[in-house]
Design a protein around this motif. Structure first.
Motif, PDB file in Angstrom:
ATOM      1  N   TRP A 171       4.402  22.016  19.998  1.00 57.68           N
ATOM      2  CA  TRP A 171       3.437  21.052  20.318  1.00 57.68           C
ATOM      3  C   TRP A 171       4.132  19.493  20.308  1.00 57.68           C
ATOM      4  N   ALA A 172       3.347  18.670  20.781  1.00 55.01           N
ATOM      5  CA  ALA A 172       3.946  17.235  20.930  1.00 55.01           C
ATOM      6  C   ALA A 172       3.017  16.335  20.075  1.00 55.01           C
ATOM      7  N   ASP A 173       3.863  15.486  19.580  1.00 59.17           N
ATOM      8  CA  ASP A 173       3.391  14.458  18.619  1.00 59.17           C
ATOM      9  C   ASP A 173       3.504  13.142  19.441  1.00 59.17           C
ATOM     10  N   VAL A 174       2.534  12.543  20.126  1.00 57.52           N
ATOM     11  CA  VAL A 174       2.484  11.314  21.012  1.00 57.52           C
ATOM     12  C   VAL A 174       2.028  10.266  20.322  1.00 57.52           C
ATOM     13  N   LYS A 175       2.820   9.343  19.776  1.00 59.01           N
ATOM     14  CA  LYS A 175       2.465   7.987  19.233  1.00 59.01           C
ATOM     15  C   LYS A 175       2.767   6.609  20.021  1.00 59.01           C
ATOM     16  N   GLU A 176       2.394   5.671  19.711  1.00 63.20           N
ATOM     17  CA  GLU A 176       2.871   4.388  20.367  1.00 63.20           C
ATOM     18  C   GLU A 176       4.262   4.066  20.695  1.00 63.20           C
ATOM     19  N   ASN A 177       4.992   4.095  19.459  1.00 60.44           N
ATOM     20  CA  ASN A 177       6.359   3.817  19.335  1.00 60.44           C
ATOM     21  C   ASN A 177       7.230   4.941  19.493  1.00 60.44           C
ATOM     22  N   ARG A 178       6.954   6.078  19.413  1.00 63.13           N
ATOM     23  CA  ARG A 178       7.738   7.196  19.736  1.00 63.13           C
ATOM     24  C   ARG A 178       6.990   8.537  20.221  1.00 63.13           C
ATOM     25  N   THR A 179       7.782   9.489  20.807  1.00 64.59           N
ATOM     26  CA  THR A 179       7.148  10.801  21.253  1.00 64.59           C
ATOM     27  C   THR A 179       7.989  12.016  20.639  1.00 64.59           C
ATOM     28  N   ARG A 180       7.639  12.932  19.863  1.00 55.57           N
ATOM     29  CA  ARG A 180       8.297  13.971  19.523  1.00 55.57           C
ATOM     30  C   ARG A 180       7.772  15.113  20.180  1.00 55.57           C
ATOM     31  N   VAL A 181       8.529  16.038  20.426  1.00 52.69           N
ATOM     32  CA  VAL A 181       8.431  17.355  20.648  1.00 52.69           C
ATOM     33  C   VAL A 181       8.710  18.438  19.547  1.00 52.69           C
ATOM     34  N   ILE A 182       7.946  19.045  18.796  1.00 51.27           N
ATOM     35  CA  ILE A 182       8.433  19.908  17.682  1.00 51.27           C
ATOM     36  C   ILE A 182       7.961  21.455  18.155  1.00 51.27           C
ATOM     37  N   PHE A 183       9.112  22.121  17.827  1.00 54.65           N
ATOM     38  CA  PHE A 183       9.021  23.597  18.179  1.00 54.65           C
ATOM     39  C   PHE A 183       9.595  24.648  17.007  1.00 54.65           C
ATOM     40  N   ILE A 184       8.921  25.485  16.733  1.00 51.13           N
ATOM     41  CA  ILE A 184       9.438  26.304  15.634  1.00 51.13           C
ATOM     42  C   ILE A 184      10.058  27.613  16.104  1.00 51.13           C
ATOM     43  N   THR A 185      11.151  27.833  15.393  1.00 45.92           N
ATOM     44  CA  THR A 185      12.037  29.047  15.852  1.00 45.92           C
ATOM     45  C   THR A 185      12.440  29.927  14.612  1.00 45.92           C
ATOM     46  N   GLU A 186      12.729  30.971  14.700  1.00 52.48           N
ATOM     47  CA  GLU A 186      13.181  32.072  13.915  1.00 52.48           C
ATOM     48  C   GLU A 186      14.595  31.416  13.144  1.00 52.48           C
ATOM     49  N   TYR A 187      14.353  31.699  11.851  1.00 49.23           N
ATOM     50  CA  TYR A 187      15.482  31.281  10.870  1.00 49.23           C
ATOM     51  C   TYR A 187      16.597  32.216  10.569  1.00 49.23           C
ATOM     52  N   MET A 188      17.804  31.869  10.951  1.00 49.42           N
ATOM     53  CA  MET A 188      19.070  32.899  11.049  1.00 49.42           C
ATOM     54  C   MET A 188      19.645  32.611  10.027  1.00 49.42           C
ATOM     55  N   SER A 189      19.555  33.310   8.723  1.00 52.34           N
ATOM     56  CA  SER A 189      20.296  32.826   7.597  1.00 52.34           C
ATOM     57  C   SER A 189      21.812  33.163   7.395  1.00 52.34           C
ATOM     58  N   SER A 190      22.349  34.166   8.359  1.00 52.36           N
ATOM     59  CA  SER A 190      23.636  34.754   8.059  1.00 52.36           C
ATOM     60  C   SER A 190      24.725  34.052   8.556  1.00 52.36           C
ATOM     61  N   GLY A 191      24.304  32.989   9.277  1.00 50.99           N
ATOM     62  CA  GLY A 191      25.343  31.867   9.638  1.00 50.99           C
ATOM     63  C   GLY A 191      25.844  32.090  11.270  1.00 50.99           C
ATOM     64  N   SER A 192      26.457  31.085  11.876  1.00 51.40           N
ATOM     65  CA  SER A 192      26.958  31.367  13.110  1.00 51.40           C
ATOM     66  C   SER A 192      28.033  32.102  13.329  1.00 51.40           C
ATOM     67  N   LEU A 193      28.433  32.419  14.492  1.00 50.37           N
ATOM     68  CA  LEU A 193      29.443  33.264  15.012  1.00 50.37           C
ATOM     69  C   LEU A 193      30.827  32.458  14.742  1.00 50.37           C
ATOM     70  N   LYS A 194      30.907  31.278  14.988  1.00 48.23           N
ATOM     71  CA  LYS A 194      31.931  30.337  14.688  1.00 48.23           C
ATOM     72  C   LYS A 194      32.395  30.375  13.277  1.00 48.23           C
ATOM     73  N   GLN A 195      31.387  30.334  12.321  1.00 44.10           N
ATOM     74  CA  GLN A 195      31.757  30.527  10.883  1.00 44.10           C
ATOM     75  C   GLN A 195      32.494  31.460  10.617  1.00 44.10           C
ATOM     76  N   PHE A 196      31.870  32.683  11.027  1.00 44.92           N
ATOM     77  CA  PHE A 196      32.375  34.055  10.781  1.00 44.92           C
ATOM     78  C   PHE A 196      34.097  34.160  11.191  1.00 44.92           C
ATOM     79  N   LEU A 197      34.122  33.733  12.450  1.00 39.64           N
ATOM     80  CA  LEU A 197      35.271  33.724  12.998  1.00 39.64           C
ATOM     81  C   LEU A 197      36.507  32.934  12.169  1.00 39.64           C
TER      82      LEU A 197
END
Length: 404
Positions: A127-153
């Motif tokens: 969803w979008a949060d539109v205000k006079e001095n700023r505009t935000r686009v907020i989106f919700i995604t899945e949480y990956m708790s196991s970490g990135s491939l970079k960390q694993f390598l």
């Protein structure tokens, strides 16, 4: 879109020996101090809610590792499902920039919500949060708790010099499967931000790619591409042409495949810049010629010469068929006796050790059956109904001493 996490998967740790042995005294765990408890409570404090009230933003931040397009990311709670998610925020530099791109942004985000693939981080809502001095686009995604491939390598490099070949194949296959899915969408979705930092690995070995970053978002946020530390993952034509194709993802995947194989590509001293000489040196260090060829095809300078994700899935470096099963299938298709399999197996000792493409990947000439011309009589015989045969009577009498 972006969905990042930093928790690391459990891996083995090297144990150093101390000589002579020193006796140690085990001390009981100290209770948490008031400051630590207050800090924990502060992180779980609810800062904001979604318009529908389902997602609650916490104070605890999720490290995005300088991913372009994401300005802030926080841990959040899905009150409907009872699971943790990531609350991502994109800050537009000026309100007028968002107004000019509003319809395009909406179309892109609507497509991302529809994505359903085992190897892609789930995108839930925006969803979008539109205000006079700023505009935000907020989106919700899945949480990956196991970490990135970079960390694993990085953790794997402490105990091993190279990556296991079977694990490398499994990872490449899963990443290509996700890219093939994105590129087959209508219109095709270009990831645009594929690095080992935006690929996540779970404790069971499942790979998921996240941080899909369309140019619609990247080109109009305050985060600059110059701030990135992984510029070598981007194709040469990125930024040089007005519109890019799915080939940019193939180049990025090739760099990921190379880094997965050698665990780390050496950068230029203290700088995070990776030179072309370092990349070429890493490719030459690979012992498997098929693996080298596979990566070199992905890193072609000319984007038109790079294979598609689907074509790479059937490359000999990844696709493997047990030789005996393959020969048996050939014998069945060609109509030969199964007893000839052993003889064919001896004749094929020079075959590629990784097998060949499946039967559907190349055309096999089917034996042509002789066609017989049907002769039609000019006279059409009249249709005559055959009489219904009378039912036969069953013999029920018994024979005794030759008499009935």
């Amino acid at each position: 879109m972006k969905s990042e996490s930093t928790a690391s998967p459990p891996t083995g740790q090297a144990v150093s020996s101390v000589s002579p042995p020193v006796s140690t005294v085990t001390q009981p765990a100290l209770p948490a101090t008031e400051d630590e408890e207050e800090e924990s409570e502060d992180e779980s404090e609810i800062l904001e809610e979604s318009p529908c009230g389902r997602w609650q933003k916490r104070r605890e931040e999720v490290n995005q590792r300088n991913v372009p397009g994401i300005d802030n990311a926080y841990l959040a709670m899905d009150t409907e499902e009872g699971v943790e998610v990531v609350w991502n925020e994109v800050m537009f530099s000026e309100r007028k920039n968002f107004k000019l791109q509003e319809e395009k942004v909406k179309a892109v985000f609507d497509n991302l919500i529809q994505l359903e693939h085992l190897n892609i981080v789930k995108f839930h809502k925006y969803w979008a949060d539109v205000k006079e001095n700023r505009t935000r686009v907020i989106f919700i995604t899945e949480y990956m708790s196991s970490g990135s491939l970079k960390q694993f390598l990085k953790k794997t490099k402490k105990n091993h010099k190279t990556m296991n070949e079977k694990a490398w194949k499994r990872w490449c296959t899963q990443i290509l499967s996700a890219l093939s899915y994105l590129h087959s969408c209508e219109p095709a979705i270009i990831h645009g931000n594929l690095t080992c930092d935006t690929i996540f690995i779970q404790h069971n070995g499942l790979i998921k790619i996240g941080s899909v970053a369309p140019d619609t978002i990247n080109n109009h946020v305050k985060t600059c591409r110059e701030e990135q530390k992984s510029l070598h993952f981007f194709a040469p034509e990125y930024g040089a042409v007005a519109s890019v194709t799915t080939a940019v993802d193939i180049y990025s995947f090739g760099m990921c495949a190379l880094e997965m194989a050698v665990l780390e590509i050496q950068s230029n001293g203290e700088s995070s810049y990776v030179s072309q000489e370092a990349i070429n040196s890493a490719i030459l260090s690979l012992e498997d010629p098929l693996q080298r060829e596979f990566i070199q095809k992905c890193l072609e300078v000319d984007p038109s010469k790079r294979p598609t994700a689907r074509e790479l899935l059937f490359h000999q470096a990844l696709f493997e068929v047990p030789l005996l099963k393959l020969l048996a299938a050939h014998c069945i298709v060609k109509g030969k006796e199964l007893g000839q399999i052993q003889m064919l197996r001896k004749q094929s000792q020079c075959s590629n050790r990784n097998g060949i493409y499946p039967l559907t990947a190349f055309g096999m000439p089917c034996p042509q059956q002789p066609q017989q011309e049907a002769v039609k009589s000019p006279i059409v015989p009249p249709s005559v109904k055959t009489p219904t045969p009378e039912p036969a009577e069953l013999e029920t009498r018994k024979v005794r001493n030759g008499l009935i």
